[in-house]
Design a protein around this motif. Structure first.
Motif, PDB file in Angstrom:
ATOM      1  N   TRP A   1       0.818  -1.212   0.000  1.00 52.58           N
ATOM      2  CA  TRP A   1       0.000   0.000   0.000  1.00 52.58           C
ATOM      3  C   TRP A   1       0.850   1.258   0.000  1.00 52.58           C
TER       4      TRP A   1
ATOM      5  N   TYR B   1       1.576   1.560  -3.637  1.00 54.63           N
ATOM      6  CA  TYR B   1       0.364   2.022  -4.315  1.00 54.63           C
ATOM      7  C   TYR B   1       0.177   3.533  -4.117  1.00 54.63           C
TER       8      TYR B   1
ATOM      9  N   LEU C   1       2.980   1.264  -9.185  1.00 59.74           N
ATOM     10  CA  LEU C   1       1.742   0.487  -9.119  1.00 59.74           C
ATOM     11  C   LEU C   1       2.008  -0.975  -9.484  1.00 59.74           C
TER      12      LEU C   1
ATOM     13  N   ALA D   1       3.444  -2.595  -6.536  1.00 60.25           N
ATOM     14  CA  ALA D   1       2.395  -2.894  -5.555  1.00 60.25           C
ATOM     15  C   ALA D   1       1.696  -4.205  -5.897  1.00 60.25           C
TER      16      ALA D   1
ATOM     17  N   ASN E   1      -4.374  -7.174  -5.141  1.00 62.04           N
ATOM     18  CA  ASN E   1      -4.695  -5.766  -4.933  1.00 62.04           C
ATOM     19  C   ASN E   1      -5.534  -5.241  -6.108  1.00 62.04           C
TER      20      ASN E   1
ATOM     21  N   ALA F   1      -4.997  -1.543  -7.169  1.00 62.24           N
ATOM     22  CA  ALA F   1      -3.802  -1.289  -7.980  1.00 62.24           C
ATOM     23  C   ALA F   1      -4.008  -1.763  -9.419  1.00 62.24           C
TER      24      ALA F   1
ATOM     25  N   GLU G   1      -6.112   0.892 -11.056  1.00 57.80           N
ATOM     26  CA  GLU G   1      -5.365   2.124 -11.311  1.00 57.80           C
ATOM     27  C   GLU G   1      -4.453   1.940 -12.528  1.00 57.80           C
TER      28      GLU G   1
END
Length: 183
Positions: A105, A108, A126, A129, A136, A139, A142
């Motif tokens: 995190w 991230y 990212l 992450a 996740n 992520a 994103e």
């Protein structure tokens, strides 16, 4: 709440903590953002921001001793990011990434900050992450949305597909996948 600034600050602060402690981290961000911009010294703001970014549904008093430094460091960087203090946020994120390089995190949050700052390295953060925590969903999403903006539709489709596999009922994943497939 009218024009009573102190009452508004307290209400936003309590709302943010209620959202964090119930695991509604994304919904806490708008209240944390207003506080960071208008009242950055609000008691508990740093902790609430750190807990939201780490996805820890706790009150500050419930943070285990071995996680307090992490919550504080990430919370300060996050507060500065929300307050649009770019240089301070960049230093804060660099500090917390150096101290906690294997916290997914942290990677991230740093990646999102970099992307919002126009830094291409945000995508690498990212991806790191996701390497650290393959489940996740946030992520993956994103990454998918960033790749859509870059017109890398095959890459976006891959990340969006993974997000949909992990959270089949999440609208954002379906949205990203649909957009990638259309393109």
């Amino acid at each position: 709440l009218g024009g009573n600034a102190e009452l508004q600050r307290v209400a936003r602060s309590r709302l943010a903590f209620a959202l964090v402690t119930t695991g509604q981290f994304e919904l806490a961000i708008p209240s944390l953002t207003v506080l960071a911009r208008l009242a950055p010294d609000t008691p508990g703001l740093v902790e609430a921001t750190g807990l939201a970014l780490l996805r820890l549904p706790l009150l500050p008093s419930e943070v285990p001793a071995d996680r307090r430094d992490l919550v504080e460091r990430l919370g300060r960087a996050g507060r500065d990011h929300l307050a649009r203090r770019g240089e301070e946020a960049a230093r804060g994120y660099a500090d917390v990434v150096a101290a906690y390089p294997d916290e997914p995190w942290v990677r991230y949050a740093h990646g999102v900050f970099l992307l919002r700052s126009g830094d291409e390295l945000g995508l690498d953060e990212l991806r790191r992450a996701v390497q650290l925590r393959p489940d996740n969903v946030t992520a993956h999403l994103e990454i998918a949305f960033e790749l859509l903006t870059r017109r890398d539709y095959a890459g976006a489709r891959e990340s969006a597909t993974k997000a949909v596999e992990l959270a089949p009922t999440l609208f954002a994943g379906r949205n990203a996948l649909g957009r990638a497939l259309v393109e």
